[in-house]
Design a protein around this motif. Structure first.
Motif, PDB file in Angstrom:
ATOM      1  N   LYS A  37      -9.096   2.571   1.852  1.00 45.81           N
ATOM      2  CA  LYS A  37      -8.078   2.762   0.982  1.00 45.81           C
ATOM      3  C   LYS A  37      -6.982   3.523   1.963  1.00 45.81           C
ATOM      4  O   LYS A  37      -5.835   3.154   1.464  1.00 45.81           O
ATOM      5  N   ALA A  38      -7.382   4.153   2.780  1.00 46.26           N
ATOM      6  CA  ALA A  38      -6.427   4.823   3.663  1.00 46.26           C
ATOM      7  C   ALA A  38      -5.590   3.760   4.501  1.00 46.26           C
ATOM      8  O   ALA A  38      -4.309   3.980   4.582  1.00 46.26           O
ATOM      9  N   VAL A  39      -6.234   2.616   5.103  1.00 44.92           N
ATOM     10  CA  VAL A  39      -5.529   1.577   5.851  1.00 44.92           C
ATOM     11  C   VAL A  39      -4.713   0.995   4.723  1.00 44.92           C
ATOM     12  O   VAL A  39      -3.382   0.797   5.031  1.00 44.92           O
ATOM     13  N   ALA A  40      -5.213   0.586   3.789  1.00 45.55           N
ATOM     14  CA  ALA A  40      -3.979   0.088   2.434  1.00 45.55           C
ATOM     15  C   ALA A  40      -2.930   0.727   2.329  1.00 45.55           C
ATOM     16  O   ALA A  40      -1.648   0.368   2.217  1.00 45.55           O
ATOM     17  N   ASP A  41      -3.225   2.122   1.951  1.00 47.02           N
ATOM     18  CA  ASP A  41      -1.991   2.937   1.622  1.00 47.02           C
ATOM     19  C   ASP A  41      -1.208   3.265   2.791  1.00 47.02           C
ATOM     20  O   ASP A  41       0.142   3.284   2.560  1.00 47.02           O
ATOM     21  N   TRP A  42      -1.334   3.222   4.065  1.00 42.12           N
ATOM     22  CA  TRP A  42      -0.874   3.209   4.937  1.00 42.12           C
ATOM     23  C   TRP A  42       0.150   1.813   5.230  1.00 42.12           C
ATOM     24  O   TRP A  42       1.406   2.077   5.546  1.00 42.12           O
ATOM     25  N   LEU A  43      -0.482   0.704   5.012  1.00 42.14           N
ATOM     26  CA  LEU A  43       0.352  -0.546   5.263  1.00 42.14           C
ATOM     27  C   LEU A  43       1.200  -0.416   4.074  1.00 42.14           C
ATOM     28  O   LEU A  43       2.123  -1.112   4.136  1.00 42.14           O
ATOM     29  N   ALA A  44       0.869   0.063   2.793  1.00 45.15           N
ATOM     30  CA  ALA A  44       1.948  -0.014   1.675  1.00 45.15           C
ATOM     31  C   ALA A  44       3.086   0.770   1.875  1.00 45.15           C
ATOM     32  O   ALA A  44       4.245   0.509   1.516  1.00 45.15           O
TER      33      ALA A  44
END
Length: 81
Positions: free
Chosen positions: A59-66
């Motif tokens: 979730k943290a990686v997906a949020d950062w990429l977004a």
């Protein structure tokens, strides 16, 4: 439409990501994320640190990429030295 130009949002946010998963997300060759200089550059840009050795929160990686490359505060770039 996806939230990120890099990858689709993480399908299973409870499963932690490995370095190989992150390399696939960035479409880089095997071993790319294992380089110290690559990780240091990403961490300096706000990329999430691992919560356990070798495991990152999906979730943290997906949020950062977004949000990578966004400028919600409208801050001006720093002047070059």
């Amino acid at each position: 439409m996806t939230a990120s130009a890099y990858i689709d949002p993480v399908s299973d946010p409870l499963r932690p990501l490995t370095a190989a998963d992150i390399e696939r997300a960035f479409r880089k060759p095997a071993g790319w994320f294992g380089r110290d200089r690559v990780r240091k550059r990403l961490y300096a840009q706000g990329f999430p640190h691992p919560f356990e050795r070798g495991l990152w929160s999906a979730k943290a990686v997906a949020d950062w990429l977004a949000t990578a490359g966004s400028n919600p505060a409208g801050a001006v770039p720093r002047p070059k030295a």
